[in-house]
Scaffold this motif. Structure first.
Motif, PDB file in Angstrom:
ATOM      1  N   ALA A 156      56.127  38.117  37.036  1.00 32.49           N
ATOM      2  CA  ALA A 156      55.174  37.192  36.426  1.00 32.49           C
ATOM      3  C   ALA A 156      54.594  37.836  35.177  1.00 32.49           C
ATOM      4  CB  ALA A 156      54.045  36.849  37.403  1.00 32.49           C
ATOM      5  N   PHE A 157      54.422  37.015  34.145  1.00 35.24           N
ATOM      6  CA  PHE A 157      53.723  37.461  32.942  1.00 35.24           C
ATOM      7  C   PHE A 157      52.311  36.905  33.004  1.00 35.24           C
ATOM      8  CE2 PHE A 157      52.521  36.410  28.466  1.00 35.24           C
ATOM      9  CZ  PHE A 157      52.188  37.703  28.101  1.00 35.24           C
ATOM     10  N   VAL A 158      51.315  37.791  32.903  1.00 32.70           N
ATOM     11  CA  VAL A 158      49.926  37.373  33.096  1.00 32.70           C
ATOM     12  C   VAL A 158      49.098  37.478  31.821  1.00 32.70           C
ATOM     13  CG1 VAL A 158      49.995  37.930  35.553  1.00 32.70           C
ATOM     14  CG2 VAL A 158      49.252  39.676  33.925  1.00 32.70           C
ATOM     15  N   GLY A 159      49.756  37.647  30.676  1.00 35.89           N
ATOM     16  CA  GLY A 159      49.041  37.631  29.399  1.00 35.89           C
ATOM     17  C   GLY A 159      48.265  38.904  29.138  1.00 35.89           C
ATOM     18  N   TYR A 160      47.027  38.724  28.680  1.00 36.99           N
ATOM     19  CA  TYR A 160      46.147  39.858  28.361  1.00 36.99           C
ATOM     20  C   TYR A 160      45.186  40.109  29.514  1.00 36.99           C
ATOM     21  CZ  TYR A 160      47.629  39.408  23.471  1.00 36.99           C
ATOM     22  OH  TYR A 160      48.367  39.356  22.318  1.00 36.99           O
ATOM     23  N   LEU A 161      44.833  41.359  29.723  1.00 34.00           N
ATOM     24  CA  LEU A 161      43.811  41.710  30.697  1.00 34.00           C
ATOM     25  C   LEU A 161      42.439  41.648  30.031  1.00 34.00           C
ATOM     26  CD1 LEU A 161      46.331  42.568  32.202  1.00 34.00           C
ATOM     27  CD2 LEU A 161      45.178  44.667  32.896  1.00 34.00           C
ATOM     28  N   PRO A 162      41.358  41.537  30.818  1.00 32.46           N
ATOM     29  CA  PRO A 162      40.019  41.490  30.211  1.00 32.46           C
ATOM     30  C   PRO A 162      39.735  42.715  29.354  1.00 32.46           C
ATOM     31  CG  PRO A 162      39.927  40.875  32.529  1.00 32.46           C
ATOM     32  CD  PRO A 162      41.321  41.382  32.281  1.00 32.46           C
ATOM     33  N   GLN A 163      38.937  42.518  28.303  1.00 33.96           N
ATOM     34  CA  GLN A 163      38.605  43.627  27.409  1.00 33.96           C
ATOM     35  C   GLN A 163      37.484  44.505  27.959  1.00 33.96           C
ATOM     36  OE1 GLN A 163      37.977  42.444  23.323  1.00 33.96           O
ATOM     37  NE2 GLN A 163      39.641  40.952  23.384  1.00 33.96           N
ATOM     38  N   ASP A 164      36.552  43.901  28.695  1.00 36.19           N
ATOM     39  CA  ASP A 164      35.448  44.713  29.219  1.00 36.19           C
ATOM     40  C   ASP A 164      35.964  45.596  30.354  1.00 36.19           C
ATOM     41  OD1 ASP A 164      34.292  43.303  32.025  1.00 36.19           O
ATOM     42  OD2 ASP A 164      35.471  41.990  30.719  1.00 36.19           O
ATOM     43  N   ALA A 165      35.439  46.792  30.422  1.00 40.27           N
ATOM     44  CA  ALA A 165      35.975  47.806  31.331  1.00 40.27           C
ATOM     45  C   ALA A 165      35.934  47.356  32.792  1.00 40.27           C
ATOM     46  CB  ALA A 165      35.200  49.113  31.159  1.00 40.27           C
ATOM     47  N   GLU A 166      34.803  46.789  33.228  1.00 37.64           N
ATOM     48  CA  GLU A 166      34.670  46.383  34.630  1.00 37.64           C
ATOM     49  C   GLU A 166      35.653  45.277  34.979  1.00 37.64           C
ATOM     50  OE1 GLU A 166      31.235  44.666  37.716  1.00 37.64           O
ATOM     51  OE2 GLU A 166      30.679  45.409  35.725  1.00 37.64           O
ATOM     52  N   GLY A 167      35.740  44.265  34.104  1.00 40.51           N
ATOM     53  CA  GLY A 167      36.662  43.164  34.353  1.00 40.51           C
ATOM     54  C   GLY A 167      38.113  43.618  34.328  1.00 40.51           C
ATOM     55  N   ARG A 168      38.422  44.561  33.454  1.00 40.85           N
ATOM     56  CA  ARG A 168      39.787  45.072  33.358  1.00 40.85           C
ATOM     57  C   ARG A 168      40.181  45.807  34.635  1.00 40.85           C
ATOM     58  NH1 ARG A 168      40.094  47.837  28.132  1.00 40.85           N
ATOM     59  NH2 ARG A 168      38.881  49.445  29.172  1.00 40.85           N
ATOM     60  N   VAL A 169      39.304  46.651  35.137  1.00 37.44           N
ATOM     61  CA  VAL A 169      39.595  47.385  36.367  1.00 37.44           C
ATOM     62  C   VAL A 169      39.793  46.421  37.534  1.00 37.44           C
ATOM     63  CG1 VAL A 169      38.600  48.931  38.096  1.00 37.44           C
ATOM     64  CG2 VAL A 169      38.495  49.539  35.671  1.00 37.44           C
ATOM     65  N   GLN A 170      38.940  45.422  37.632  1.00 36.29           N
ATOM     66  CA  GLN A 170      39.069  44.441  38.712  1.00 36.29           C
ATOM     67  C   GLN A 170      40.415  43.716  38.631  1.00 36.29           C
ATOM     68  OE1 GLN A 170      35.867  41.603  38.952  1.00 36.29           O
ATOM     69  NE2 GLN A 170      36.953  40.280  40.378  1.00 36.29           N
ATOM     70  N   ARG A 171      40.816  43.338  37.412  1.00 37.30           N
ATOM     71  CA  ARG A 171      42.086  42.627  37.245  1.00 37.30           C
ATOM     72  C   ARG A 171      43.267  43.531  37.558  1.00 37.30           C
ATOM     73  NH1 ARG A 171      44.924  38.327  38.086  1.00 37.30           N
ATOM     74  NH2 ARG A 171      46.151  37.551  36.324  1.00 37.30           N
ATOM     75  N   ILE A 172      43.194  44.797  37.164  1.00 35.02           N
ATOM     76  CA  ILE A 172      44.266  45.740  37.482  1.00 35.02           C
ATOM     77  C   ILE A 172      44.440  45.856  38.991  1.00 35.02           C
ATOM     78  CG2 ILE A 172      44.910  48.187  37.441  1.00 35.02           C
ATOM     79  CD1 ILE A 172      43.646  48.314  34.624  1.00 35.02           C
ATOM     80  N   ARG A 173      43.333  45.945  39.717  1.00 34.20           N
ATOM     81  CA  ARG A 173      43.417  46.066  41.174  1.00 34.20           C
ATOM     82  C   ARG A 173      44.000  44.796  41.796  1.00 34.20           C
ATOM     83  NH1 ARG A 173      37.515  49.015  41.670  1.00 34.20           N
ATOM     84  NH2 ARG A 173      38.276  51.162  41.403  1.00 34.20           N
ATOM     85  N   GLU A 174      43.638  43.630  41.255  1.00 31.26           N
ATOM     86  CA  GLU A 174      44.199  42.371  41.755  1.00 31.26           C
ATOM     87  C   GLU A 174      45.709  42.327  41.547  1.00 31.26           C
ATOM     88  OE1 GLU A 174      40.288  39.528  40.788  1.00 31.26           O
ATOM     89  OE2 GLU A 174      42.106  39.433  39.545  1.00 31.26           O
ATOM     90  N   LEU A 175      46.146  42.702  40.368  1.00 28.55           N
ATOM     91  CA  LEU A 175      47.573  42.654  40.058  1.00 28.55           C
ATOM     92  C   LEU A 175      48.351  43.683  40.874  1.00 28.55           C
ATOM     93  CD1 LEU A 175      47.415  42.201  36.188  1.00 28.55           C
ATOM     94  CD2 LEU A 175      47.920  40.456  37.901  1.00 28.55           C
ATOM     95  N   GLU A 176      47.762  44.855  41.069  1.00 29.18           N
ATOM     96  CA  GLU A 176      48.435  45.875  41.881  1.00 29.18           C
ATOM     97  C   GLU A 176      48.581  45.403  43.319  1.00 29.18           C
ATOM     98  OE1 GLU A 176      48.122  50.668  42.617  1.00 29.18           O
ATOM     99  OE2 GLU A 176      46.270  49.489  42.731  1.00 29.18           O
ATOM    100  N   THR A 177      47.530  44.829  43.871  1.00 25.90           N
ATOM    101  CA  THR A 177      47.596  44.319  45.240  1.00 25.90           C
ATOM    102  C   THR A 177      48.706  43.287  45.380  1.00 25.90           C
ATOM    103  OG1 THR A 177      45.238  44.699  45.610  1.00 25.90           O
ATOM    104  CG2 THR A 177      46.322  43.098  47.042  1.00 25.90           C
ATOM    105  N   LEU A 178      48.801  42.378  44.409  1.00 22.98           N
ATOM    106  CA  LEU A 178      49.841  41.353  44.432  1.00 22.98           C
ATOM    107  C   LEU A 178      51.228  41.982  44.315  1.00 22.98           C
ATOM    108  CD1 LEU A 178      50.611  38.346  44.405  1.00 22.98           C
ATOM    109  CD2 LEU A 178      50.277  38.371  41.921  1.00 22.98           C
TER     110      LEU A 178
END
Length: 252
Positions: A156-178
């Motif tokens: 899957a291509f999910v585009g850009y990750l959030p720019q703010d550090a907290e949001g980016r970390v949360q998104r990375i963890r979501e994508l890794e879990t998936l």
């Protein structure tokens, strides 16, 4: 009068880079020949479109002088925010095709409508009964996936990750879990000057056994692809070239 055809014309992946690759090395001759015959265009930016047409003209002479090319831009909000959700009606941009002219759709790099605006134009062409033909050329996402060693059957291509550090970390963890749960490779991109921050966040957030692939400057002279576990990345911690576009992928 029969309608013209909408051609999706790929562009080289060196947009914004210091050096440009020879055009004929990045695109098939057939694509360049077809593009040279088109005189009506829809693009993100007219200036960069003219620069690309000038490069084509040096390989295959254009059917009409550069000054005579009819070029229309996607609206600024589409250019900046994309048109993938379907809200923008691009049918008025295809008036030339309804008058019988072939129309080329361009993005600034790679295939239009893939990780770039343009899907609204293809959608509008289908609605108007205009034939849509994608031409062969580089698509950074697929090149990166093929070279990564990660799952190319489910991704899957999910585009850009959030720019703010907290949001980016949360998104990375979501994508890794998936990725770890399903085996689905997760692909994403970033503006080159933020590549170092994104890579650092990935290495600090992902589990050591998770695989990370980074493909930089694909099709360019300085291209590189590295794929390893996060543990392997941390042992090397390579320097990031923030001038080159990159595709990131995580998986198992």
């Amino acid at each position: 009068m029969s309608a013209g055809t909408l051609y999706l014309v790929p562009a080289p992946l060196d947009f914004g880079c210091d050096a440009q690759a020879p055009l004929q090395d990045a695109l098939p001759l057939g694509t360049l020949q077809k593009a040279a015959g088109i005189t009506h265009w829809i693009c993100e930016n007219a200036k960069s479109a003219r620069a690309y047409l000038k490069r084509i003209d040096a390989v295959v002479p254009l059917a009409a002088p550069l000054q005579a090319q009819q070029i229309v831009e996607l609206p600024r909000e589409v250019h900046k925010k994309g048109d993938h959700a379907g809200q923008f009606d691009a049918r008025p941009l295809l008036a030339a095709a309804l008058e019988g002219h072939d129309v080329g759709l361009l993005s600034e790099a790679g295939m239009p409508a893939v990780a770039d605006p343009g899907s609204s134009v293809a959608r509008a062409a289908h609605a108007l009964g205009i034939v849509v033909v994608p031409l062969a050329g580089p698509v950074s996402l697929l090149l990166a996936l093929a070279a990564s060693g990660l799952n190319g059957q489910n991704f899957a291509f999910v585009g850009y990750l959030p720019q703010d550090a907290e949001g980016r970390v949360q998104r990375i963890r979501e994508l890794e879990t998936l990725a770890l749960r399903t085996g689905q490779t997760q692909l994403f991109i970033e503006t080159p000057y933020r590549n170092a921050a994104l890579q650092q966040a990935l290495l600090q957030t992902l589990q050591h056994a998770t695989r990370l692939a980074v493909a930089r400057g694909l099709t360019l002279a300085g291209a590189s692809v590295r794929s390893d576990t996060v543990k392997g990345w941390l042992a090397v911690n390579p320097v990031v070239d923030e001038r080159l576009p990159a595709v990131f992928a995580i998986g198992r």
